[in-house]
Design a protein around this motif. Structure first.
Motif, PDB file in Angstrom:
ATOM      1  N   GLN A 182       0.605  -1.238   0.034  1.00 50.30           N
ATOM      2  CA  GLN A 182      -0.065   0.106  -0.002  1.00 50.30           C
ATOM      3  C   GLN A 182       0.625   1.263  -0.023  1.00 50.30           C
ATOM      4  O   GLN A 182       0.478   2.235  -0.756  1.00 50.30           O
ATOM      5  CB  GLN A 182      -0.978  -0.134   1.027  1.00 50.30           C
ATOM      6  N   SER A 184       3.492   1.678  -1.475  1.00 47.87           N
ATOM      7  CA  SER A 184       4.154   1.853  -2.777  1.00 47.87           C
ATOM      8  C   SER A 184       3.284   2.808  -3.489  1.00 47.87           C
ATOM      9  O   SER A 184       3.731   3.583  -4.541  1.00 47.87           O
ATOM     10  CB  SER A 184       4.312   0.622  -3.572  1.00 47.87           C
ATOM     11  N   TYR A 185       1.933   2.870  -3.411  1.00 46.77           N
ATOM     12  CA  TYR A 185       1.190   3.777  -4.224  1.00 46.77           C
ATOM     13  C   TYR A 185       1.583   5.090  -3.823  1.00 46.77           C
ATOM     14  O   TYR A 185       1.672   6.054  -4.523  1.00 46.77           O
ATOM     15  CB  TYR A 185      -0.362   3.684  -3.434  1.00 46.77           C
ATOM     16  N   SER A 188       4.929   6.126  -5.377  1.00 48.87           N
ATOM     17  CA  SER A 188       4.771   6.363  -6.779  1.00 48.87           C
ATOM     18  C   SER A 188       3.990   7.758  -7.090  1.00 48.87           C
ATOM     19  O   SER A 188       4.400   8.701  -7.856  1.00 48.87           O
ATOM     20  CB  SER A 188       4.043   5.236  -7.465  1.00 48.87           C
ATOM     21  N   GLU A 189       3.312   7.847  -6.121  1.00 50.04           N
ATOM     22  CA  GLU A 189       2.332   9.323  -6.512  1.00 50.04           C
ATOM     23  C   GLU A 189       3.359  10.467  -6.126  1.00 50.04           C
ATOM     24  O   GLU A 189       3.493  11.499  -6.502  1.00 50.04           O
ATOM     25  CB  GLU A 189       1.103   9.478  -5.500  1.00 50.04           C
ATOM     26  N   TYR A 274       3.940   7.912   2.826  1.00 47.48           N
ATOM     27  CA  TYR A 274       4.823   6.781   2.640  1.00 47.48           C
ATOM     28  C   TYR A 274       5.781   6.274   3.720  1.00 47.48           C
ATOM     29  O   TYR A 274       5.816   5.081   4.110  1.00 47.48           O
ATOM     30  CB  TYR A 274       5.398   6.764   1.296  1.00 47.48           C
TER      31      TYR A 274
END
Length: 337
Positions: A182, A184-185, A188-189, A274
């Motif tokens: 989770q 990682s979203y 990346s964002e 994150y």
């Protein structure tokens, strides 16, 4: 009493003579040869000797005279067969028939002796039975069974604890994997916003440079013959044109700067989320009980998923996480108690 003692001694002598007799003496193969030896008498002789050996000699004193005489008579008759075999003469008339008769009689004699002394053997076996020893063995067996059950129960508890530990490890690893996936979203964002922020930064730099260049050039526009005003109307028109261009470039510069700041802000916020997800397990493990974990989860989720300042507005509403956590401290204390 003296007569009974004599009967006991006589019975003991006869019994010991049979019990100590060795059946290996009977065959006499070397002397009698293959045709007249008594190898066939060894097995019935061993059966008879074994039958007499089943009666314990030490209990002869407990037998009445009648039974003593029966035991002595059975032992003497059996030994008489042994003596006849040992004194067998192969040169006598009808020696082969005599040999066969002795072997057959010895074999049949077992049933006669058994019927005569079987009750005495049962009596001796009963006297030999040590009930205290049996009780001790039974207690030892019960204790061994209890120890075995206790050991088995301890092993089961250890295996249950090991299974619970493995299950907790599996759950923890699964949770860590889920949290990592989770998080990682947000990563990346955040990287996406960081890339966009770089583009807007260069756009802002270019617009600022363009605005500066235009400001420098605008001071010399009136000296160009084409743009040089000849009257007040043209002067006002030139000034308004320059002002309009300044306003448009300035607006684009401000808009570009705001987009740069907003993208940079969103990159930082997503990086914060994150990092928060990566450290969530450490906070949960440090919290301890289930109630504490629920409280930490609630405020961690509020911190991560609550609306953040977009970077455009100057007075965005913010969730007051710190006061709420302070209000939750009594709950943490009560959960720990």
């Amino acid at each position: 009493m003296a007569d009974n003692s004599k009967i006991v001694d006589a019975a003991r002598t006869s019994l010991k003579r049979i019990q100590d007799f060795g059946s290996t003496k009977l065959p006499r193969t070397e002397r009698l040869g293959e045709d007249y030896n008594f190898n066939a008498a060894v097995e019935p002789a061993d059966r008879l000797i074994g039958l007499f050996r089943q009666f314990p000699e030490q209990f002869l004193d407990d037998l009445p005279p009648t039974h003593l005489n029966n035991l002595k008579s059975a032992a003497d008759s059996t030994f008489n067969y042994f003596e006849q075999i040992l004194s067998f003469d192969p040169k006598a008339s009808d020696a082969y028939g005599t040999r066969q008769t002795l072997i057959t009689s010895l074999d049949n004699h077992y049933e006669t002796v058994f019927n005569s002394i079987s009750s005495l053997i049962a009596f001796g076996a009963t006297r030999l039975r040590d009930f205290s020893a049996i009780e001790g063995q039974a207690r030892a067996a019960v204790q061994a069974a209890k120890d075995e059950v206790g050991s088995f129960a301890a092993d089961m508890r250890a295996q249950q604890e090991e299974a619970r530990r493995i299950l907790d490890d599996v759950r923890r690893i699964a949770a860590e994997q889920g949290v990592s996936q989770q998080s990682s979203y947000f990563k990346s964002e955040g990287e996406s916003h960081e890339t966009i922020a770089k583009d807007w930064r260069w756009q802002t730099i270019y617009l600022a440079a363009g605005l500066g260049v235009f400001a420098a050039l605008s001071t010399f526009l009136h000296k160009w013959s084409v743009l040089s005003p000849t009257n007040n109307y043209e002067a006002i028109q030139l000034s308004l044109s320059k002002l309009l261009i300044f306003a448009v470039i300035g607006f684009l510069l401000v808009l570009s700067a705001r987009n740069f700041l907003a993208s940079k802000h969103n990159a930082i916020v997503n990086r914060h989320r994150y990092n928060a997800l990566l450290t969530f397990n450490a906070l949960v493990d440090a919290a301890g009980g289930e109630d504490r974990r629920d409280i930490v989860l609630t405020y961690a989720a509020a911190c991560i998923f609550s609306p953040q300042d977009t970077g455009y507005a100057k007075s965005s509403e913010k969730t007051e996480i710190v006061p709420n956590i302070i209000q939750a401290l009594p709950k943490l204390g009560s959960a720990g108690g």
